[in-house]
Every structure is written in structure tokens, then in C-alpha cells.
Design a protein around this motif. Structure first.
Motif, PDB file in Angstrom:
ATOM      1  N   GLN A 185       1.158  -1.341  -0.158  1.00 36.65           N
ATOM      2  CA  GLN A 185       0.342   0.099  -0.434  1.00 36.65           C
ATOM      3  C   GLN A 185       0.487   0.872   0.052  1.00 36.65           C
ATOM      4  N   ILE A 186       1.370   1.247   0.456  1.00 35.55           N
ATOM      5  CA  ILE A 186       2.808   2.469   0.901  1.00 35.55           C
ATOM      6  C   ILE A 186       3.514   2.163  -0.719  1.00 35.55           C
ATOM      7  N   VAL A 187       4.085   1.580  -1.504  1.00 36.49           N
ATOM      8  CA  VAL A 187       4.529   1.586  -2.696  1.00 36.49           C
ATOM      9  C   VAL A 187       3.687   2.002  -3.447  1.00 36.49           C
ATOM     10  N   LYS A 188       2.666   1.897  -3.355  1.00 33.51           N
ATOM     11  CA  LYS A 188       1.642   2.201  -4.234  1.00 33.51           C
ATOM     12  C   LYS A 188       0.876   3.736  -3.910  1.00 33.51           C
ATOM     13  N   VAL A 189       1.020   4.285  -2.710  1.00 35.28           N
ATOM     14  CA  VAL A 189       0.866   5.412  -3.067  1.00 35.28           C
ATOM     15  C   VAL A 189       2.470   6.070  -2.996  1.00 35.28           C
TER      16      VAL A 189
END
Length: 335
Positions: A25-29
Motif C-alpha cells: 500500500q505504501i509503495v503504491k501511494v
């Protein structure tokens, strides 16, 4: 240079754990933010330390990367948070991307809701009751403050930390945890704070200014509020009422209302503290509770939300009916 994924893993390891789904999720954001420029970052109405600290930290981070970014808030920013704005002149650009931080629902954009609510592309938050319908959401209900999530995101983006960004994030975490004394604090909260303190953050002054210092108007308002303190549910529930007349008589500003909602819960034996503040169209309710009463669930019954130990909702003009419904709901939970 390390990849976004590698930087995310390193940041999470620093906090003691690497959760694959959360990492993704963090990578995506982070990747999405890295592709953005001309960004408008929103904090919620009646801004507090967490929403402002996150907004200005992210804004500063974007600017460090050479991108254009500004912060928008529907309401005036209280003077005590002015240090976050130092050196942050508004940049001139036509916004192309829109991000919200610490905003649990569209209506919390205040007067900016109609124009921007449907434009929000990324919603970063920590409220379990988050109802924002954004294309990309990063909501970590286990985070004591949204600032924890922003720190991880900035780390994943490769933003070089500095004193200004660290000060914004430390202030955000400190205010949303009551200077690390609330039940939402985790080992990760402390570990991130330690990382921020490495950048010469003036922690004592920030904590005093944001959590201890009070104006004469605020002190007078607290005195009047305590004069109408009431107990219910075998003294396990305390209610404080703040009327428009009281606010006017003390010449209290919106900033002076901060902290009053913590008073009833601080009383020994009280499991649920309720603060009822009169507003233009009714009553604004702030709940602070122990583990015996889920504040978010309680406020959810009346169209509000928040966290397990701190939440809020609104009622119409009928004060007695609003109080009756709240007391009954608290009584049911205590049983």
C-alpha cells in the motif's frame, strides 16, 4: 539509488515489522505521489496538529523533490501552529492533483467539500471510520497519528528528512497522542518519534506550546464549563456543556476550545467523557473514553466516527434530546 519498495521495507524494518500488504500500500501511494506535480494537499476543517503536521510535512517533502505543492484548509490555522508555515510561501500554479491527509470523511473538508471532495486522488488517514471514496486510500487504523503513515510514505519516496519536516511530524504525533500518553500509542509511534528527534527538533517547546500553554480566555472557558459538569451512569459518565453564550462571554477563539474535551474523561472513575459544544446548527459532540466504551462505535450510532478512545458526532438544536440519546447509548455500552 534504492527503489521505492526497498526504501519502504527499510522504513518498516526500522519500526520493527514488515507487513507485505501494508508495504504494498505504501509503495503504491509513494509511486503515485512521485509522479505528481502541482499538488494541492488538504487538511480537515477546525485543523489540529495531526492534519496540519501531515499536510505541511508532505508539502515540504514534495518541494524537496522539486515539485510544486501547496496546503489548503477551509478554516484559519491557529497561531500556535504557525511554526509549520515558516518559509512556506504559497507557490503559484494551477493544481493538477489533490491529496487529503487525516480527513476521515468528505464533509470534514468544510467549505471546500463541494469543490474538491470528488477530486481527491489519494486519501491518507488513520481513522477506522474513514468513509472517503478516493481512487487510492492508505488508511492505517493502527497508527496513533496519520503522521506515522506520512513518515513511512516520505521515507518510501526517498525524501531527505530535515528539521522542518521532522518538526511538523513530531508535533502531529505528539498532539494526537497527548504527548504519548493515550492508548493508541505503539512501539512504532515511539520509534518514529526517535527518528524525528535526530533532526534537532525542539520537542520541549513544541510540547509546551501545543499541549500545556493556555490563554486566559481558555482558562475562563474551562472554569465555566466545569461549573456545569454532570455525572451519569453511576458516575462512570461525565458531561460538560459549552454554550455559545459562554464562548462569547469569554471571548474564546476556536483555538481556545482545544483540550476541553479531555477534561471529563480525566476524572477518576469516569469511563466516558462527553463534551457538548453549541454550534450554529446544533451541538457538536466530542467523546473521550476508556476501553469499556468504544467512542467510534458510539458516535457511529449518530452519524459520526473517529477512534476507539476519541470520536465525535453532531446533533440538532434539541439539547436535552441529544444528551438523553447519548447517555442511553453510553449506558448500554457500560452494561
Amino acid at each position: 539509488m534504492a527503489s521505492v519498495k526497498k526504501r519502504t521495507v527499510n522504513a518498516l524494518k526500522l519500526c520493527g515489522a514488515v507487513d507485505k500488504d501494508y508495504r504494498n500500500q505504501i509503495v503504491k501511494v509513494a509511486k503515485k505521489l512521485l509522479k505528481m506535480d502541482n499538488v494541492l494537499i488538504f487538511s480537515h476543517r477546525s485543523p489540529d496538529g495531526d492534519t496540519l503536521g501531515c499536510a505541511f510535512a508532505l508539502c515540504r517533502g514534495m518541494r524537496v523533490l522539486g515539485k510544486k505543492a501547496n496546503v489548503r484548509c477551509a478554516d484559519e490555522i491557529p497561531e500556535k501552529y504557525s511554526f509549520m508555515l515558516e518559509g512556506m510561501e504559497q507557490q503559484s500554479f494551477e493544481p493538477q492533483h489533490f491529496v487529503s491527509v487525516d480527513i476521515a470523511a468528505p464533509h470534514l473538508l468544510g467549505s471546500l467539500e463541494e469543490e474538491y471532495a470528488k477530486k481527491i486522488e489519494i486519501c491518507i488517514d488513520h481513522h477506522v471510520s474513514n468513509s472517503f471514496d478516493a481512487p487510492v486510500k492508505l488508511v492505517d487504523a493502527k497508527a496513533a497519528a496519520t503522521a506515522e503513515v506520512i513518515w513511512l510514505t516520505l521515507s518510501a519516496m526517498g525524501v531527505e528528512m530535515n528539521k522542518e519536516i521532522a518538526s511538523c511530524l513530531f508535533a502531529a504525533i505528539s498532539t494526537d497522542t497527548g504527548c504519548f500518553k493515550y492508548s493508541n500509542v505503539t512501539p512504532r509511534t515511539h520509534l518514529i518519534a526517535v527518528e524525528l528527534m535526530k533532526y534537532d527538533v525542539d520537542c520541549p517547546n513544541i510540547n509546551f506550546k501545543l499541549l500545556d500553554e493556555v490563554s486566559q480566555a481558555q482558562l475562563e472557558l474551562k472554569k465555566q464549563a466545569l461549573s456545569n459538569l454532570e455525572y451519569y451512569c453511576d458516575n462512570q459518565c461525565a458531561v460538560v456543556t459549552i454554550t455559545s453564550e459562554m464562548i462569547k462571554a469569554t471571548n474564546a477563539s476556536p483555538e481556545d476550545l482545544d483540550g476541553i474535551s479531555n477534561i471529563p474523561r480525566s476524572i477518576a472513575g469516569v469511563e466516558c467523557g462527553i463534551t457538548m459544544r453549541q454550534i450554529n446548527d446544533g451541538w457538536k459532540i466530542s467523546i473521550r473514553s476508556s476501553e469499556k466504551v468504544n467512542a467510534s462505535e458510539l458516535c457511529g450510532k449518530f452519524g459520526g466516527g473517529g477512534h476507539k478512545a476519541a470520536a465525535g458526532c453532531k446533533f440538532g438544536d434539541d439539547y436535552e434530546d441529544a444528551k438523553k440519546q447519548l447517555i442511553e447509548a453510553v449506558s448500554d455500552m457500560l452494561k
